[in-house]
Design a protein around this motif. Structure first.
Motif, PDB file in Angstrom:
ATOM      1  N   MET A  65      16.636   2.043  24.884  1.00 28.28           N
ATOM      2  CA  MET A  65      16.890   0.664  24.798  1.00 28.28           C
ATOM      3  C   MET A  65      18.323   0.677  24.005  1.00 28.28           C
ATOM      4  SD  MET A  65      13.820  -1.412  23.211  1.00 28.28           S
ATOM      5  CE  MET A  65      14.938  -3.017  22.933  1.00 28.28           C
ATOM      6  N   ALA A  66      18.617   1.828  23.201  1.00 27.28           N
ATOM      7  CA  ALA A  66      20.163   1.562  22.598  1.00 27.28           C
ATOM      8  C   ALA A  66      21.136   1.813  23.596  1.00 27.28           C
ATOM      9  CB  ALA A  66      20.190   2.693  21.584  1.00 27.28           C
ATOM     10  N   GLY A  67      20.826   2.566  24.760  1.00 27.62           N
ATOM     11  CA  GLY A  67      21.708   2.926  25.791  1.00 27.62           C
ATOM     12  C   GLY A  67      21.728   1.921  26.941  1.00 27.62           C
ATOM     13  N   LEU A  68      21.154   0.980  26.812  1.00 18.82           N
ATOM     14  CA  LEU A  68      21.199  -0.164  27.792  1.00 18.82           C
ATOM     15  C   LEU A  68      22.380  -0.948  27.564  1.00 18.82           C
ATOM     16  CD1 LEU A  68      17.482  -1.501  28.312  1.00 18.82           C
ATOM     17  CD2 LEU A  68      18.576   0.139  29.615  1.00 18.82           C
ATOM     18  N   LEU A  69      23.019  -1.449  28.756  1.00 13.84           N
ATOM     19  CA  LEU A  69      24.102  -2.348  28.585  1.00 13.84           C
ATOM     20  C   LEU A  69      23.974  -3.635  29.552  1.00 13.84           C
ATOM     21  CD1 LEU A  69      27.177   0.160  28.964  1.00 13.84           C
ATOM     22  CD2 LEU A  69      26.437  -1.080  26.841  1.00 13.84           C
ATOM     23  N   PRO A  70      24.391  -4.928  28.834  1.00 17.37           N
ATOM     24  CA  PRO A  70      23.978  -5.917  29.822  1.00 17.37           C
ATOM     25  C   PRO A  70      25.056  -6.073  30.739  1.00 17.37           C
ATOM     26  CG  PRO A  70      24.970  -6.575  27.720  1.00 17.37           C
ATOM     27  CD  PRO A  70      24.675  -5.017  27.607  1.00 17.37           C
ATOM     28  N   PRO A  71      24.929  -6.831  31.911  1.00 16.37           N
ATOM     29  CA  PRO A  71      26.090  -6.809  32.911  1.00 16.37           C
ATOM     30  C   PRO A  71      27.307  -7.275  32.467  1.00 16.37           C
ATOM     31  CG  PRO A  71      23.494  -7.944  33.910  1.00 16.37           C
ATOM     32  CD  PRO A  71      23.781  -7.402  32.178  1.00 16.37           C
ATOM     33  N   SER A  72      27.254  -8.257  31.243  1.00 19.69           N
ATOM     34  CA  SER A  72      28.648  -8.859  30.880  1.00 19.69           C
ATOM     35  C   SER A  72      29.277  -7.692  30.245  1.00 19.69           C
ATOM     36  CB  SER A  72      28.338  -9.916  29.993  1.00 19.69           C
ATOM     37  OG  SER A  72      27.530  -9.476  28.856  1.00 19.69           O
TER      38      SER A  72
END
Length: 243
Positions: free
Chosen positions: A1-8
């Protein structure tokens, strides 16, 4: 989860909003209805109402959290995840169950441990008594006859104070007195109360019928077995607690 980035977070990307799938909306509405119902109870404190007022936003945050957990878990297992920008019905159901079955009981328990009072217990019992009856009118003598803890004449002021709190919450409306200086002796029951708490009303009626049946069965044994009279007394006390 820490490595996820939202599209924005990607260069040049337009901000996007995570939305609920149409099938998931039923769980959001159920949580809103639950929070509104608990807040409408006559003994719900202003602290509790304030906490429940934050539940729409809390549901959104919890659902987003569960959505990201599922997404990260799928990536970890090498499974192609579903669209992270649309929270499905299963995720919303899990979020609603967590709030209903874990967060709410803990919230109510904390409120009871830290702030509950004798009067709030009286209000809760009388509210259940109102729901158990189909009569649109509640007289003071009805409560006195049914509720032992407030039966004594010296407890009349406390009883009137509890009834006033129910009136303030919109459950009751005092009938006009010939002498305005005298306290009310009867109230009209708000019909919307039974509509909003229809299931609770059915549960109250069932519980009271079962309690009466237990008392009748115990009284039938009085005189037949040693200590039966004391047992009947205990049954009656227990029934008041159930009611």
């Amino acid at each position: 989860m820490a490595g996820l980035l939202p599209p924005s977070a990607l260069p040049g990307a337009e901000p996007r909003v995570v939305v609920l799938h149409p099938d998931a909306q039923v769980h959001r509405l159920a949580i809103l209805d639950l929070a509104e119902a608990v807040a409408a109870m006559p003994d719900t404190s202003s602290r509790m109402k304030s906490a429940l007022g934050k539940w729409p936003g809390l549901f959104a945050r919890m659902t987003l959290l569960f959505q990201l957990i599922d997404h990260a878990d799928a990536l970890h297992q090498g499974i192609v995840p579903s669209n992270v920008m649309v929270a499905p019905e299963t995720v919303a159901r899990r979020s609603a169950a967590y709030m209903r079955d874990v967060l709410l009981p803990h919230l109510l328990r904390a409120e009871a441990v830290m702030f509950s009072s004798v009067q709030s217990g009286h209000a809760r019992w009388i509210a259940g008594f109102i729901l158990s009856r189909e009569d649109g009118r509640l007289a003071l003598r009805d409560v006195v006859r049914a509720y032992g803890p407030l039966k004594a004449p010296e407890q009349r002021n406390e009883l009137l104070s509890v009834m006033q709190s129910l009136e303030t919450m919109g459950w009751l409306k005092a009938e006009a007195q010939e002498n305005p200086a005298r306290p009310p002796t009867a109230w009209e029951v708000n019909p919307l109360v039974r509509e909003r708490f229809a299931r609770r009303a059915a549960e109250e009626r069932t519980a009271r019928q079962l309690a009466k049946a237990r008392i009748a069965a115990t009284l039938a044994r009085v005189g037949q077995t040693p200590g039966a009279a004391e047992e009947a007394k205990n049954e009656s006390t227990a029934a008041l607690g159930v009611a």
